[in-house]
Design an enzyme around this catalytic site. Structure first.
Site, PDB file in Angstrom:
ATOM      1  CG  HIS A 133      -1.936   0.973   1.270  1.00  0.00           C
ATOM      2  ND1 HIS A 133      -3.095   0.927   2.179  1.00  0.00           N
ATOM      3  CD2 HIS A 133      -2.089   2.271   0.747  1.00  0.00           C
ATOM      4  CE1 HIS A 133      -3.583   2.088   2.080  1.00  0.00           C
ATOM      5  NE2 HIS A 133      -3.018   2.948   0.986  1.00  0.00           N
TER       6      HIS A 133
ATOM      7  CG  ASP B 271      -1.585   5.609   2.764  1.00  0.00           C
ATOM      8  OD1 ASP B 271      -1.718   5.409   1.628  1.00  0.00           O
ATOM      9  OD2 ASP B 271      -2.402   6.098   3.620  1.00  0.00           O
TER      10      ASP B 271
ATOM     11  CG  HIS C 205      -1.124   6.130  -2.379  1.00  0.00           C
ATOM     12  ND1 HIS C 205      -2.343   5.966  -3.290  1.00  0.00           N
ATOM     13  CD2 HIS C 205      -1.394   5.700  -1.310  1.00  0.00           C
ATOM     14  CE1 HIS C 205      -3.318   5.538  -2.518  1.00  0.00           C
ATOM     15  NE2 HIS C 205      -2.448   5.262  -1.263  1.00  0.00           N
TER      16      HIS C 205
ATOM     17  CD  GLU D  73      -7.551   6.536   4.825  1.00  0.00           C
ATOM     18  OE1 GLU D  73      -8.037   6.749   3.628  1.00  0.00           O
ATOM     19  OE2 GLU D  73      -6.282   7.407   5.078  1.00  0.00           O
TER      20      GLU D  73
ATOM     21  CG  HIS E  45      -7.628   3.487  -0.219  1.00  0.00           C
ATOM     22  ND1 HIS E  45      -6.896   2.734  -1.254  1.00  0.00           N
ATOM     23  CD2 HIS E  45      -6.510   4.311   0.277  1.00  0.00           C
ATOM     24  CE1 HIS E  45      -5.645   3.462  -1.150  1.00  0.00           C
ATOM     25  NE2 HIS E  45      -5.566   4.204  -0.302  1.00  0.00           N
TER      26      HIS E  45
HETATM   27  N1  HPA Z   1      -6.562   7.470   1.478  1.00  0.00           N
HETATM   28  C1  HPA Z   1      -7.192   7.789   0.441  1.00  0.00           C
HETATM   29  N2  HPA Z   1      -6.595   8.324  -0.860  1.00  0.00           N
HETATM   30  C2  HPA Z   1      -5.409   8.481  -0.703  1.00  0.00           C
HETATM   31  C3  HPA Z   1      -4.570   7.922   0.322  1.00  0.00           C
HETATM   32  C4  HPA Z   1      -5.016   7.556   1.559  1.00  0.00           C
HETATM   33  O1  HPA Z   1      -4.665   7.033   2.344  1.00  0.00           O
HETATM   34  N3  HPA Z   1      -3.562   8.089  -0.152  1.00  0.00           N
HETATM   35  C5  HPA Z   1      -3.468   8.726  -1.410  1.00  0.00           C
HETATM   36  N4  HPA Z   1      -4.444   8.820  -1.517  1.00  0.00           N
HETATM   37 ZN    ZN Z   2      -3.383   4.817   0.572  1.00  0.00          ZN
END
Ligand code: HPA
Ligand code: ZN
Length: 331
Positions: free
Chosen positions: A17, A278, A19, A200, A197
């Site tokens: 995970h 992340d 980005h 969260e 996702h």
């Molecule tokens: N959550 C949602 N969108 C995102 C995240 C995340 O942690 N990181 C980059 N885009």
């Molecule tokens: Zn993410």
């Protein structure tokens, strides 16, 4: 006695995970802004670091999308990706599954192909130079429409050989998985793996929707699953991986204190939990720093840390044979 820090450093790890746009360090941001003649609202690296104080997912996303505007040509995506892969080599990360957000770039006029070509060239070089294996996952921005996601899916098809799967990220509130049922079905039909996702900031119902409506193989984050005991049982029984990101959760105020993070509890329930960074350039640490933060704050044992690292390979999209090769290193 091996210190926890050295133990974490020496463990073989996979990251699932991550980005790639979230690995843009301020120094590279300034360099690319200058190269591409793009104005950013910061005067210095210190200025940038001061701006990285968030109170929610949205407050982070606003700054993250603004930062990504300095990425223009395929060389920029190559440099960005290579910098992250050098970090992986330093941190003993052997396998990575990297998210990229094509819509963040195509909406500014950057060609889909330039984004993918820059990233995959770096992935190929890191395989040769460091032996790091990798997959690329294209994420749809959930604050945009499903039609926009479908157009992006169609744009990706000529590059399908280089893309393992699709994901779903960006603003969770008000954009539930059900909004993207059709595009995920189309992605599955095209042969892509699916992740999303969920849980969260959104509640446990987002996780159930991602499983039942999008049929995802993994849940990214998923920490709010604890609010639903039946869901916990299901995640345990089906061993559905959760790609948890502790420093991200702390920085975005999903948890108020690392001592309150539920990753240790989720692991002790028997869930297939993994640790991930992340958006490390924004959240104050790469993968090893995430492991160190939970090991210290939650007083986790070396055996638990080792289980989390082993899980990172088990939960990956590697073949069963490849997984065995990596997992054998833990014996
Ligand atoms: N959550 C949602 N969108 C995102 C995240 C995340 O942690 N990181 C980059 N885009
Ligand atoms: Zn993410």
């Amino acid at each position: 006695m091996v210190t926890m820090k050295n133990f974490i450093q020496n463990l073989p790890k996979a990251e699932l995970h991550l980005h790639i746009e979230g690995t843009l360090e301020p120094e590279l941001m300034f360099l690319l802004a200058k190269k591409n003649g793009i104005t950013i609202p910061y005067n210095s690296v210190e200025d940038v670091k001061k701006a990285y104080s968030f109170d929610s997912l949205q407050s982070f996303l606003d700054i993250y999308y603004a930062g990504a505007s300095v990425l223009v040509d395929s060389d920029d995506f190559y440099e960005l990706t290579m910098a992250y892969l050098r970090k992986c080599h330093d941190q003993n990360i052997l396998h990575v599954e990297i998210f990229f957000d094509p819509q963040t770039h195509t909406s500014r006029g950057v060609a889909f192909g330039d984004v993918v070509e820059g990233i995959i060239e770096a992935l190929g070089d890191a395989q040769k130079k460091y032996g790091i294996s990798s997959f690329l996952i294209m994420s749809f921005l959930r604050h945009l429409s499903q039609d926009d996601a479908i157009a992006t899916l169609k744009e990706s098809l000529p590059y399908k050989y280089f893309i393992k799967g699709v994901g779903l990220d960006s603003s969770e509130f008000g954009n539930p998985p059900s909004k993207f049922q059709k595009v995920f079905q189309m992605a599955k039909n095209a042969g892509y793996e699916c992740v999303a996702h969920a849980g969260e900031e959104g509640d446990a119902s987002y996780i159930k929707e991602a499983l039942d409506l999008l049929h995802v193989a993994r849940i990214d984050h998923g920490v709010r699953c604890e609010e639903d005991k039946e869901l916990i049982q299901r995640l345990k029984k089906e061993q559905i991986p959760l790609t948890v990101c502790p420093l991200s959760n702390l920085k975005l105020k999903v948890m108020q204190d690392m001592k309150e993070h539920n990753i240790k509890r989720l692991l002790e329930y028997g869930l297939m939990v993994t640790v991930n960074s992340d958006d490390p350039a924004y959240f104050g640490g790469y993968l090893n720093e995430n492991f160190e933060a939970i090991a210290t704050s939650l007083k986790m044992s070396k055996e638990q840390i080792k289980t989390l690292a082993r899980n990172s390979f088990k939960a990956s999209f590697l073949s069963e044979e490849e997984k065995i090769c990596y997992i054998d290193r833990f014996l």
